[in-house]
Design a protein around this motif. Structure first.
Motif, mmCIF file in Angstrom:
data_model
loop_
_atom_site.group_PDB
_atom_site.id
_atom_site.type_symbol
_atom_site.label_atom_id
_atom_site.label_comp_id
_atom_site.label_asym_id
_atom_site.label_seq_id
_atom_site.Cartn_x
_atom_site.Cartn_y
_atom_site.Cartn_z
ATOM 1 N N HIS A 115 10.756 43.523 -17.599
ATOM 2 C CA HIS A 115 12.022 44.020 -17.050
ATOM 3 C C HIS A 115 12.714 42.868 -16.340
ATOM 4 N N THR B 95 3.688 46.590 -17.049
ATOM 5 C CA THR B 95 5.087 46.198 -16.953
ATOM 6 C C THR B 95 5.226 45.085 -15.920
ATOM 7 N N ALA C 190 11.278 49.473 -13.536
ATOM 8 C CA ALA C 190 10.070 49.016 -14.235
ATOM 9 C C ALA C 190 8.880 49.905 -13.877
ATOM 10 N N ARG D 265 7.987 42.714 -13.883
ATOM 11 C CA ARG D 265 9.406 42.782 -13.503
ATOM 12 C C ARG D 265 9.773 41.610 -12.622
#
Length: 159
Positions: A31, A50, A39, A52
């Motif tokens: 992200h 994930t 995220a 970010r």
């Protein structure tokens, strides 16, 4: 390795849900910031790791870094929102920093315009914005496919 890329989601739950329902199978999400908290939602909805970064609109996301450096399938990948590096020319500015930082791939946001272009030896990727597209683009995100020893492949998805 398949990597989902999004950013500039600006708190749009609708955009995150559309991404989740549209995305082919991925192993990792990146992200690019501007509502980095999205995220977390992306991770919670998919169960996929994930990573970010913090964008210029992420005043409250002090735990997200401005830059993340990853090594994926032997590629050096720099994840950044871009606002600290882009001044006049997206390609030249990020391409310069990619060379200085010895990065193979730069994944960034900020402009809300999808792009995938080489600048010198560095591949610059912007997934666009699924919530607030600009420059005549449509809401979008991207999937990056990396395989050691092969050229990176990028596919854009419109929502």
């Amino acid at each position: 390795m398949k990597i989902g890329i999004t950013g500039d989601t600006h708190g749009s739950l609708q955009a995150i849900r559309k991404i989740v329902s549209t995305t082919p199978p991925v192993e990792l999400w990146l992200h690019t910031g501007d509502h980095a908290a999205d995220a977390n939602l992306l991770h919670n909805l998919t169960g996929i790791k994930t990573v970010r970064v913090r964008g210029n609109c992420d005043w409250q996301e002090q735990d997200a870094l401005v830059d993340e450096y990853l090594v994926l399938e032997n590629f050096k990948v720099w994840l950044t929102h871009g606002h600290k590096y882009i001044q006049w020319n997206t390609q030249a500015d990020l391409g310069y920093w990619a060379k200085e930082l010895d990065q193979d791939i730069v994944i960034f946001g900020h402009t809300h315009i999808p792009m995938c272009e080489y600048y010198g030896d560095a591949l610059l990727i912007n997934p666009g914005s699924p919530a607030r597209p600009r420059g005549g683009s449509k809401p979008s995100f991207a999937v990056l496919t990396l395989q050691k020893g092969e050229a990176p492949q990028v596919e854009f998805f419109e929502l």
